[in-house]
Design an enzyme around this catalytic site. Structure first.
Site, PDB file in Angstrom:
ATOM      1  N   ASP A 313     -12.982  12.563 -12.513  1.00 36.55           N
ATOM      2  CA  ASP A 313     -12.509  13.935 -12.320  1.00 36.55           C
ATOM      3  C   ASP A 313     -13.632  14.962 -12.239  1.00 36.55           C
ATOM      4  O   ASP A 313     -13.398  16.090 -11.810  1.00 36.55           O
ATOM      5  CB  ASP A 313     -11.560  14.334 -13.456  1.00 36.55           C
ATOM      6  CG  ASP A 313     -10.210  13.642 -13.356  1.00 36.55           C
ATOM      7  OD1 ASP A 313     -10.037  12.803 -12.463  1.00 36.55           O
ATOM      8  OD2 ASP A 313      -9.329  13.948 -14.189  1.00 36.55           O
ATOM      9  N   HIS A 445      15.139 -11.285   0.565  1.00 40.84           N
ATOM     10  CA  HIS A 445      16.380 -10.511   0.667  1.00 40.84           C
ATOM     11  C   HIS A 445      17.297 -10.868  -0.490  1.00 40.84           C
ATOM     12  O   HIS A 445      17.481 -12.042  -0.800  1.00 40.84           O
ATOM     13  CB  HIS A 445      17.097 -10.831   1.982  1.00 40.84           C
ATOM     14  CG  HIS A 445      18.424 -10.132   2.119  1.00 40.84           C
ATOM     15  ND1 HIS A 445      18.526  -8.800   2.411  1.00 40.84           N
ATOM     16  CD2 HIS A 445      19.691 -10.608   1.976  1.00 40.84           C
ATOM     17  CE1 HIS A 445      19.811  -8.465   2.470  1.00 40.84           C
ATOM     18  NE2 HIS A 445      20.531  -9.547   2.203  1.00 40.84           N
TER      19      HIS A 445
END
Length: 467
Positions: A313, A445
Site C-alpha cells: 500500500d 453441470h
C-alpha cells in the site's frame, strides 16, 4: 548488534510473505511490527474481520428472507452482536497465530516496536520497555496504509468512524451513513443492512465501485437497492458533525447544487486509504515520495536509495492484500538474483458483497479509450441452473476479447461465489487464452462456472447455448 541480510518493516500480507520467501531462499531475515500481533491491517482490522462479518450477516439475511422458500421454517431469528463479534475475533486470532507459527517455522526473527530508519543499513526499534538497533544489508518497507478522511471531517472513532471501528461495533446502528461507494463502503454497508440497519451511501461519482468496469457498478447498485440500501450518487459531502450521539451529514448535489442533510447514529468514512509512512525516518535517507505520499520505486520495487525496497500500500497501484503479497515474493526473489514478474492487469479486484464482484484485466471503458477493437459476450446468472438452485440469480459474467485474435483482454463478474470462481479467468489470461479456448472446455453441470463458458461462447460469434 544483530545483523541481517534482509529486514522487513511491517508484517502485513506484503511484509510477512516477503519474509517467508526470503527465508526460503536462504537469507537471514528480521521482521519489525509496531503492534503486538502480526498480520497488519488486513488480518487484524481489514480483510479478514470484514469477510467474517459479511459471512455471518449473509447467513442471517438468507435465514430471514430465503429459507422459507427452501421449505425451512424458522419461527424466530435474532442477532447476538456480542457473540457474532466474538466469533469474528476468534477467526482473526486463529489466522494471526498461524502467521506467528510461520515466522517460527521459517526461523524469522520478529521485533515488536516502531522501526525508524537511521541510515540505509541501520534501524532503531522502540518497544514498550526497550530500544534496539539492528543492521541489515537490504531493507523492505511494507508499512501499509491507514484510513483516509475528507479535509474538514475528523474521524473521532466514536460516532464518525473508519472501517476499523465499524468492524468492532457491538451494536447494530439504527442509521449508518457511509461516505464513499467504493469497496469498503459497499462491503461494510452490506453487513449492517443485512443485520437490520438503515444504510445510506453518499458517493461523489455517478456510480458504485468506480474503479471497476461500469457494468459491475450498475448491477451492484440494482442488487443492493433490492436489499433496501439507499444511495445518493453524485453528492459531495461538505460536513459531518456530532451532537448528543447523533451525526449530521451535509452534502451537495453535484447536478443541481441542492443541499441535502442526513442524520444517523454513525457515519462511516470510506473514501479510501492513504500510505502509512509516518516517523519511519525516510527523510534521513532522502527516500522520494510522490504527491499522494506513496514511496517512489523502479521496476524492481527499489527506491531511489539502493538496497531499500518498498511494497504494498505504500507504493503505486491498487491497495490489495494479494497485490502486496505478490510484490513481497517479487522483491525477495529479485534480491536473490532471480527474474520474477508480476502482471498487474491480471491482479483481480474483488468485492465481497452479495452478489460478489470481481474484475480481471482491462475494463471496457479502458479498452475503448485506448482505441482497441474489441468484442464482448455476456451471460446472466438467471439462466444458470446452479444459480437457480441456490436462489442466487442476480448478476452476470462479461468477457471482453480482441476482435481479431479472440484473446481475452478482460473478464468482469458479478454473481454468486465470484470471489472463488474468478480464478479460471486469471489462468486463462495469464496463458493468453482465446475466448473460444474456454468455450470449448468442458465445465461441470450444474455449476456456477458454466456461466463463464457461456459468456465466452457469447463473445465467440454470439454462440451462447442456454439463452
Amino acid at each position: 548488534m544483530e545483523k541481517y541480510d534482509i529486514v522487513i518493516v511491517g508484517s502485513g500480507p506484503g511484509g510477512y510473505v516477503c519474509a517467508i520467501r526470503a527465508a526460503q531462499l536462504g537469507f537471514k531475515v528480521g521482521l519489525i511490527e509496531r503492534y503486538n500481533t502480526l498480520g497488519g491491517t488486513c488480518l487484524n482490522v481489514g480483510c479478514i474481520p470484514s469477510k467474517a462479518w459479511l459471512e455471518a450477516s449473509e447467513h442471517y439475511y438468507k435465514l430471514k428472507h430465503q429459507f422459507e422458500d427452501f421449505g425451512i421454517g424458522v419461527k424466530e431469528a435474532n442477532v447476538d452482536m456480542v457473540k457474532m463479534n466474538q466469533r469474528v475475533q476468534d477467526v482473526v486470532g486463529e489466522i494471526i497465530n498461524g502467521v506467528a507459527y510461520l515466522m517460527k517455522k521459517n526461523k524469522i526473527t520478529v521485533y515488536e516496536g516502531h522501526g525508524t530508519i537511521k541510515d540505509k543499513n541501520t534501524i532503531e526499534i522502540k518497544g514498550e520497555d526497550k530500544t534496539q538497533i539492528i543492521e541489515t544489508d537490504k531493507m523492505v518497507i511494507a508499512t501499509g496504509s491507514k484510513p483516509a478522511s475528507l479535509p474538514n471531517i475528523e474521524i473521532d472513532k466514536k460516532r464518525i468512524i473508519s472501517s476499523t471501528e465499524a468492524l468492532a461495533l457491538t451494536e447494530i446502528p439504527k442509521h449508518l451513513m457511509v461516505v464513499g461507494g467504493g469497496v469498503i463502503g459497499v462491503e461494510i454497508g452490506s453487513v449492517f443492512a443485512r443485520l437490520g440497519s438503515k444504510v445510506s451511501i453518499v458517493e461523489y461519482l455517478d456510480g458504485l465501485i468506480a474503479t471497476m468496469d461500469k457494468s459491475l457498478g450498475d448491477q451492484l447498485y440494482k442488487s443492493l437497492k433490492k436489499q433496501e440500501m439507499e444511495f445518493y450518487l453524485e453528492h459531495k459531502v461538505t460536513n459531518a458533525s456530532t451532537k448528543n450521539g447523533t451525526v449530521s451529514l451535509e452534502a451537495l448535489n453535484r447536478k443541481d447544487e441542492k443541499e441535502m442533510q442526513l442524520e444517523g447514529d454513525y457515519c462511516l468514512m470510506a473514501i479510501g486509504r492513504k500510505p502509512y509512512t509516518v516517523n519511519l525516518g525516510l527523510e534521513n535517507l532522502g527516500v522520494e515520495t510522490n504527491e499522494k505520499g506513496q514511496i517512489k520505486i523502479d521496476d524492481n520495487m527499489e527506491t531511489n536509495i539502493k538496497g531499500i525496497y518498498a511494497i504494498g500500500d505504500v507504493v503505486r497501484g491498487a491497495m490489495l492484500a494479494h497485490k502486496a503479497s505478490e510484490e513481497g515474493v517479487f522483491v525477495a526473489e529479485r534480491i536473490a538474483g532471480q527474474k520474477p514478474h508480476i502482471n498487474y492487469p491480471f491482479i483481480p479486484n474483488i468485492v465481497y458483497t452479495q452478489p460478489e464482484v470481481a474484475g480481471v484485466g482491462l475494463t471496457e471503458e479502458e479498452l475503448k479509450e485506448a482505441g482497441r477493437a474489441i468484442k464482448t459476450g455476456s451471460f446472466p446468472f438467471k439462466a444458470n441452473a446452479r444459480a437457480k438452485i441456490s436462489m442466487d440469480t442476480d448478476g452476470f459474467i462479461k468477457v471482453i476479447a480482441d476482435k481479431e485474435t479472440d484473446e481475452i483482454l478482460g473478464v468482469h463478474m458479478i454473481g454468486p461465489r465470484i470471489a472463488d470462481s474468478y480464478t479460471e479467468a486469471v489462468v486463462a489470461m495469464e496463458f493468453r487464452a482465446a475466448a473460444e479456448d474456454i468455450a470449448r472446455m468442458s465445465h461441470g453441470h450444474p455449476t456456477f462456472s458454466e456461466t463463464f463458458k457461456e459468456a465466452c461462447l457469447a463473445a465467440t460469434e454470439d454462440r451462447a447455448l442456454h439463452i
